[in-house]
Design a protein around this motif. Sequence first.
Motif, PDB file in Angstrom:
ATOM      1  N   LEU A 132       0.820  -1.347  -0.079  1.00 29.95           N
ATOM      2  CA  LEU A 132      -0.169  -0.038  -0.064  1.00 29.95           C
ATOM      3  C   LEU A 132       0.757   1.488   0.019  1.00 29.95           C
ATOM      4  O   LEU A 132       0.300   2.282  -0.572  1.00 29.95           O
ATOM      5  N   ILE A 133       1.827   1.178   0.543  1.00 26.18           N
ATOM      6  CA  ILE A 133       2.831   2.453   0.724  1.00 26.18           C
ATOM      7  C   ILE A 133       3.530   2.507  -0.788  1.00 26.18           C
ATOM      8  O   ILE A 133       4.243   1.772  -1.313  1.00 26.18           O
ATOM      9  N   PRO A 134       3.369   3.898  -1.241  1.00 24.08           N
ATOM     10  CA  PRO A 134       4.151   3.906  -2.570  1.00 24.08           C
ATOM     11  C   PRO A 134       5.453   3.847  -2.679  1.00 24.08           C
ATOM     12  O   PRO A 134       6.154   4.038  -1.607  1.00 24.08           O
ATOM     13  N   THR A 135       6.109   3.572  -3.739  1.00 23.91           N
ATOM     14  CA  THR A 135       7.516   3.254  -3.824  1.00 23.91           C
ATOM     15  C   THR A 135       8.207   4.523  -3.506  1.00 23.91           C
ATOM     16  O   THR A 135       9.400   4.471  -3.184  1.00 23.91           O
ATOM     17  N   GLN A 136       7.743   5.813  -4.110  1.00 25.07           N
ATOM     18  CA  GLN A 136       8.523   6.946  -3.941  1.00 25.07           C
ATOM     19  C   GLN A 136       8.619   7.270  -2.512  1.00 25.07           C
ATOM     20  O   GLN A 136       9.929   7.863  -2.149  1.00 25.07           O
ATOM     21  N   VAL A 137       7.906   6.822  -1.621  1.00 34.11           N
ATOM     22  CA  VAL A 137       8.001   7.103  -0.127  1.00 34.11           C
ATOM     23  C   VAL A 137       9.308   6.493   0.366  1.00 34.11           C
ATOM     24  O   VAL A 137      10.189   6.871   1.096  1.00 34.11           O
ATOM     25  N   THR A 138       9.650   5.288  -0.102  1.00 35.28           N
ATOM     26  CA  THR A 138      10.588   4.555   0.393  1.00 35.28           C
ATOM     27  C   THR A 138      11.938   4.592  -0.500  1.00 35.28           C
ATOM     28  O   THR A 138      13.025   3.917   0.020  1.00 35.28           O
ATOM     29  N   LEU A 139      11.926   5.425  -1.605  1.00 34.99           N
ATOM     30  CA  LEU A 139      13.095   5.292  -2.593  1.00 34.99           C
ATOM     31  C   LEU A 139      14.289   5.762  -1.784  1.00 34.99           C
ATOM     32  O   LEU A 139      15.238   5.246  -2.221  1.00 34.99           O
ATOM     33  N   VAL A 140      14.405   6.786  -1.148  1.00 33.23           N
ATOM     34  CA  VAL A 140      15.641   7.368  -0.593  1.00 33.23           C
ATOM     35  C   VAL A 140      16.084   6.772   0.315  1.00 33.23           C
ATOM     36  O   VAL A 140      17.362   6.141   0.290  1.00 33.23           O
ATOM     37  N   THR A 141      15.257   5.866   1.077  1.00 38.58           N
ATOM     38  CA  THR A 141      15.908   5.003   2.307  1.00 38.58           C
ATOM     39  C   THR A 141      16.311   3.703   1.513  1.00 38.58           C
ATOM     40  O   THR A 141      17.585   2.977   2.211  1.00 38.58           O
ATOM     41  N   LYS A 142      15.907   3.195   0.378  1.00 37.34           N
ATOM     42  CA  LYS A 142      16.329   2.155  -0.190  1.00 37.34           C
ATOM     43  C   LYS A 142      17.678   2.412  -0.883  1.00 37.34           C
ATOM     44  O   LYS A 142      18.585   1.462  -0.825  1.00 37.34           O
ATOM     45  N   VAL A 144      19.877   4.506   0.243  1.00 39.84           N
ATOM     46  CA  VAL A 144      20.534   4.686   1.344  1.00 39.84           C
ATOM     47  C   VAL A 144      21.375   3.231   1.715  1.00 39.84           C
ATOM     48  O   VAL A 144      22.553   3.083   1.907  1.00 39.84           O
ATOM     49  N   LEU A 145      20.323   2.365   1.779  1.00 37.65           N
ATOM     50  CA  LEU A 145      20.498   1.198   2.223  1.00 37.65           C
ATOM     51  C   LEU A 145      21.618   0.210   1.380  1.00 37.65           C
ATOM     52  O   LEU A 145      22.395  -0.290   1.730  1.00 37.65           O
ATOM     53  N   PHE A 146      20.973   0.464   0.102  1.00 36.08           N
ATOM     54  CA  PHE A 146      21.905  -0.227  -0.817  1.00 36.08           C
ATOM     55  C   PHE A 146      23.204   0.397  -1.321  1.00 36.08           C
ATOM     56  O   PHE A 146      24.357  -0.244  -1.546  1.00 36.08           O
ATOM     57  N   SER A 147      23.475   1.591  -1.024  1.00 33.97           N
ATOM     58  CA  SER A 147      24.850   2.364  -0.969  1.00 33.97           C
ATOM     59  C   SER A 147      25.605   1.986   0.323  1.00 33.97           C
ATOM     60  O   SER A 147      26.792   1.717  -0.210  1.00 33.97           O
ATOM     61  N   THR A 148      24.814   1.810   1.169  1.00 32.25           N
ATOM     62  CA  THR A 148      25.771   1.624   2.508  1.00 32.25           C
ATOM     63  C   THR A 148      26.410   0.062   2.157  1.00 32.25           C
ATOM     64  O   THR A 148      27.544  -0.050   2.461  1.00 32.25           O
ATOM     65  N   PHE A 156      22.894  -7.308  -7.941  1.00 36.94           N
ATOM     66  CA  PHE A 156      22.128  -7.651  -6.605  1.00 36.94           C
ATOM     67  C   PHE A 156      21.346  -6.815  -6.073  1.00 36.94           C
ATOM     68  O   PHE A 156      20.591  -7.283  -5.055  1.00 36.94           O
ATOM     69  N   ALA A 157      21.275  -5.472  -6.426  1.00 37.15           N
ATOM     70  CA  ALA A 157      20.141  -4.536  -5.951  1.00 37.15           C
ATOM     71  C   ALA A 157      18.826  -5.040  -6.542  1.00 37.15           C
ATOM     72  O   ALA A 157      17.895  -4.735  -6.013  1.00 37.15           O
ATOM     73  N   LEU A 232      13.145   2.540 -10.062  1.00 34.69           N
ATOM     74  CA  LEU A 232      14.212   1.897  -9.036  1.00 34.69           C
ATOM     75  C   LEU A 232      15.486   1.227  -9.946  1.00 34.69           C
ATOM     76  O   LEU A 232      16.523   1.541  -9.393  1.00 34.69           O
ATOM     77  N   SER A 233      15.195   0.883 -11.027  1.00 35.23           N
ATOM     78  CA  SER A 233      16.237   0.577 -11.918  1.00 35.23           C
ATOM     79  C   SER A 233      17.282   1.394 -12.391  1.00 35.23           C
ATOM     80  O   SER A 233      18.435   1.403 -12.228  1.00 35.23           O
ATOM     81  N   GLY A 234      16.713   2.698 -12.409  1.00 33.32           N
ATOM     82  CA  GLY A 234      17.470   3.831 -12.991  1.00 33.32           C
ATOM     83  C   GLY A 234      18.424   4.232 -11.639  1.00 33.32           C
ATOM     84  O   GLY A 234      19.372   4.815 -11.799  1.00 33.32           O
ATOM     85  N   LEU A 235      17.706   4.284 -10.550  1.00 36.16           N
ATOM     86  CA  LEU A 235      18.449   4.653  -9.296  1.00 36.16           C
ATOM     87  C   LEU A 235      19.573   3.661  -8.819  1.00 36.16           C
ATOM     88  O   LEU A 235      20.551   4.158  -8.474  1.00 36.16           O
TER      89      LEU A 235
END
Length: 309
Positions: A132-142, A144-148, A156-157, A232-235
């Motif tokens: 239910l939560i839109p993808t754009q809401v968790t985009l930044v946190t995702k 940051v997580l994968f970058s960390t 693997f992303a 997500l793929s582009g990011l």
Amino acid sequence: MKMSKNKEKKFRVSYYKTFKEPATKTIIYVVLIGIGYAYLYPLLYMITSSFMSVEDLVNPTVVWIPTKFTLDNFVRAWKVLEMPKALWNSVYTSAIPALAQSLITALIAYGLSRFEFPLKRFWIVLMLATFLIPTQVTLVTKYVLFSTLRLTDTIFATFLPAIFGQGIRSAIFILLYLNFFNMLPKAIDEAAEIDGANTFQIFYKIILPLSLPAIVTTFIFSLVWYWNETLLSGLLLGNKIKTLPLELRDFVVRYAVMFPTADGSAANRINEGIRMAATMITILPLLITYLFLQRQFVESLERTGITGE
């Protein structure tokens, strides 16, 4: 008096069959044709425009059938899209996660269907929240997580979320499997346990073969959604792994670089036919896949009850 009532009843039945049924069918067919036209019109327009030359595109008398079929639009679109490389990237970044997601979500749904554990309803609600939560809401946190974890710009992303049941719209697939597994009698599991099978053996030897309709449905929808994903793929994948939809997103810029118009000639300018050809090339693999799996797909929709029956 009874005869007159019977005659009146027969007359009403014959009137209904003569007028009501044809009228109902006519309305249904008109609605279906209208819906079909709304869905097919863009595709038909794309196909016809992709084979048109510049002269046909600017000629108002040419609407559907080109005066001369040309493949120059496809040749240029093929070069700009870097088709072989982009196609390979799209295939393995879509097919592998789709297959993994189809199997992992089935395993999760089997656990929810067959076992009782504390806060079971809470975990189901939490799973629904991820859908239910839109993808754009968790985009930044995702990101940051994968970058960390240093997983950005790698395959693997895309693979890891699908393997751990957090792929694109995994929640809806878990619900689909959950509904399907609830229709299977638990007597099947009990009979297998009596024969000495453990839980995992019951799942992959008995439940999975019975779940083939649900697996086909899940795989096709997952493949389409992974294939068309650009945000997500582009990011997360960046410019190192560019799929066909990502190449199509940057098509205008890349075309201007590869076919400059410094001489003022209109021959190298991008036109609608070239855009439609590039779009056609991008969706063609999905159309071919559906043509091969359409029979299994329709049967799986009927058996999983996704149509609401």
